[in-house]
Scaffold this motif. Structure first.
Motif, mmCIF file in Angstrom:
data_model
loop_
_atom_site.group_PDB
_atom_site.id
_atom_site.type_symbol
_atom_site.label_atom_id
_atom_site.label_comp_id
_atom_site.label_asym_id
_atom_site.label_seq_id
_atom_site.Cartn_x
_atom_site.Cartn_y
_atom_site.Cartn_z
ATOM 1 N N GLU A 146 1.052 -1.371 -0.453
ATOM 2 C CA GLU A 146 0.148 0.308 0.247
ATOM 3 C C GLU A 146 0.527 1.543 0.249
ATOM 4 O O GLU A 146 0.560 2.431 0.315
ATOM 5 C CB GLU A 146 -0.938 -0.317 1.290
ATOM 6 N N GLU A 147 2.083 0.929 -0.119
ATOM 7 C CA GLU A 147 2.883 2.725 -0.243
ATOM 8 C C GLU A 147 2.758 3.052 -1.517
ATOM 9 O O GLU A 147 2.928 2.107 -3.287
ATOM 10 C CB GLU A 147 4.197 2.163 -0.414
ATOM 11 N N GLY A 148 2.527 4.525 -2.061
ATOM 12 C CA GLY A 148 2.840 5.652 -2.899
ATOM 13 C C GLY A 148 1.858 4.548 -4.203
ATOM 14 O O GLY A 148 1.125 4.601 -3.867
#
Ligand SMILES: [Fe+2]
Ligand SMILES: [Fe+2]
Length: 165
Positions: A146-148
């Motif tokens: 769920e990063e960037g």
């Protein structure tokens, strides 16, 4: 005519479908608050679909001369740490609805209610699709994290979903 016992269970299912709608609308707001508009759009379409499901049962009762009895809708539980958790909750919920549809089908068979069995064939297929779609998004989330940018890309993709998918 429709048997009372069957009618009661269909009325319960109307409640369950509108409860589902409420859950999806709650999660639409959850995503909207995080500016994930594509996810929110996906949830809003689910919200609409669930209302249509509820109305299919509603119309079924009325067309057969039965009585619709609307029930309370509970406050939906829409707390989640992240998008993955939202989709875990959604998948759990859809599995619960699938079980309900299957139990309703068992009842329709026991009570020799042929029109309800026919209606439920559509719902049985629909639940396969619901679980499949939700699982696919959950798997993507688990894979990309769920990063960037990865979450943003998925958000853009979900924004493209149209009414009939
Ligand atoms: Fe549904
Ligand atoms: Fe559903």
């Amino acid at each position: 005519m429709i048997k009372q016992k069957v009618q009661d269970e269909i009325n319960d299912q109307i409640q369950a479908e509108f409860q589902s709608a409420w859950l999806y609308l709650g999660f639409a707001a959850w995503f909207e608050a995080k500016n994930l508009d594509g996810f929110a759009h996906w949830m809003r379409l689910q919200w609409q679909e669930e209302q249509e499901h509820g109305m299919k049962f509603y119309d079924h009762i009325l067309r057969r001369g039965g009585e619709v009895e609307l029930q309370d809708i509970d406050k939906p539980s829409v707390t989640a740490e992240n998008a993955t958790e939202v989709f875990e909750k959604v998948l759990d919920h859809e599995r619960y609805i699938t079980k309900r549809i299957h139990s309703l089908y068992d009842l329709a068979k026991e009570e020799d209610d042929y029109p309800l069995q026919t209606l439920l064939h559509w719902f049985i297929d629909e639940q396969v699709e619901e679980e499949e779609n939700t699982s696919a998004i959950l798997e993507r989330l688990e894979m990309i994290g769920e990063e960037g940018t990865s979450l943003y890309m998925l958000d853009r993709e979900l924004a493209k979903r149209d009414d009939d998918s």
